[in-house]
Scaffold this active site. Structure first.
Site, PDB file in Angstrom:
ATOM      1  N   GLU A  44     104.068  66.552  27.587  1.00 22.15           N
ATOM      2  CA  GLU A  44     104.815  65.493  28.250  1.00 22.15           C
ATOM      3  C   GLU A  44     105.367  64.549  27.182  1.00 22.15           C
ATOM      4  OE1 GLU A  44     104.282  62.308  31.903  1.00 22.15           O
ATOM      5  OE2 GLU A  44     102.506  62.769  30.721  1.00 22.15           O
ATOM      6  N   LYS A 113     109.256  64.650  37.583  1.00 26.12           N
ATOM      7  CA  LYS A 113     107.909  64.259  38.002  1.00 26.12           C
ATOM      8  C   LYS A 113     107.946  63.665  39.410  1.00 26.12           C
ATOM      9  CE  LYS A 113     103.993  61.840  35.829  1.00 26.12           C
ATOM     10  NZ  LYS A 113     103.664  61.090  34.596  1.00 26.12           N
ATOM     11  N   CYS A 154     101.771  65.869  34.499  1.00 26.06           N
ATOM     12  CA  CYS A 154     100.691  64.899  34.361  1.00 26.06           C
ATOM     13  C   CYS A 154     100.078  64.462  35.699  1.00 26.06           C
ATOM     14  CB  CYS A 154     101.182  63.703  33.541  1.00 26.06           C
ATOM     15  SG  CYS A 154      99.857  62.705  32.841  1.00 26.06           S
TER      16      CYS A 154
END
Length: 280
Positions: A44, A113, A154
């Site tokens: 990331e 995301k 994440c």
């Protein structure tokens, strides 16, 4: 279809100099390819420091400088490259975005995301991605010659429903570029990966930036690959490194046959469903 392939996870030491980060990616992906890797996963925020104060400064359009490099590197090394994530600018909004490139250098997926990292653990850590970033609205999978792969970034990993939906879509590998921190990292990082792998009988791989104690946000590191039995089969330390795992799809099939939870679900009692496909 081949039942085995090598996966590499690059745990990059990210600096504040974008050009240095990009040249290092070139070198490390080439090294991974020389070791026989067919799919390579980057961390990331691989092209910039991680933090709400950095996202707008380092943001790019896609295509742009960083993704152009990813395209070239994927083509040069003839592999699938999961480009971790970069801050993406589009239409005046910023996203935390993973671009995936195929062996011809073609862009095959862009995952923004979905779940923004907004947490507050008193006395430990407060972080609010939503102060600067907008969320994506789509589930993201791509096909390789080996298997279908699901992508999250994440904080997406904390949401079991996403992994379950990827399982239903036929994924056998989940990849999560992610930068957990020194509070949530030791507590939850490995546990979440093993949980997602075990619940869904899939391989799970995570790619963290290497730890930089001097950074404003200190990443936990410890990029990991977990097998469908829930075992850690590869794990990095905190420093810059490449880890490798041989993904064995026959082993995955055997486990799903031995413990056939997917055919034993009580669909008459409960369901996890995608409400909308979404776009962007």
């Amino acid at each position: 279809m081949a039942t085995k392939f090598r996966l590499a996870v690059v745990q990059l030491q990210v600096s504040s100099v974008k050009a240095d980060n990009l040249s290092k990616v070139r070198r490390l992906v080439k090294e991974a390819a020389e070791q026989g890797s067919k799919v390579v996963l980057l961390p990331e925020c691989f092209n910039s420091p991680y933090g709400t104060g950095f996202f707008s400064k380092y943001a790019e359009k896609i295509p742009g400088e960083s993704t152009q490099m990813l395209s070239e590197v994927a083509k040069e090394n003839k592999l699938h490259l999961v480009g971790g994530s970069i801050p993406e600018e589009d239409g005046g909004k910023l996203y935390n975005t993973c671009a995936v490139f195929g062996p011809e250098g073609e862009l095959i997926l862009k995952h923004r995301k979905i779940h923004l990292f907004d947490i507050d653990v008193p006395g430990k850590i407060r972080f609010q991605e939503s102060e600067t970033l907008s969320p994506g609205n789509s589930l993201s999978t791509f096909d390789t010659p080996f298997c279908r792969v699901g992508v999250g970034i994440c904080y997406d990993m904390r949401f079991a429903e996403l992994a379950q939906l990827y399982n239903r879509k036929g994924c056998q590998l989940l990849v999560y570029p992610g930068a957990f921190n020194m509070t949530t990292g030791p507590a939850h990082w490995e546990l979440l990966q093993r949980g997602r792998a075990l619940d869904n009988q899939m391989y799970v791989a995570t790619a963290s930036p290497a730890r930089d104690e001097a950074a404003s946000y200190v990443a936990w590191g410890h990029s990991t690959v977990v097998n469908p039995w829930g075992e850690v089969i590869a794990k990095a330390g905190p420093e810059e490194s490449i880890i490798y795992a041989d993904i064995d799809l026959q082993y995955l099939a055997d486990i799903r046959q031995q413990i056939p939870i997917s055919s034993q679900r009580r669909d008459d009692l409960y369901a996890v469903t995608a409400v909308q496909q979404g776009s962007g």
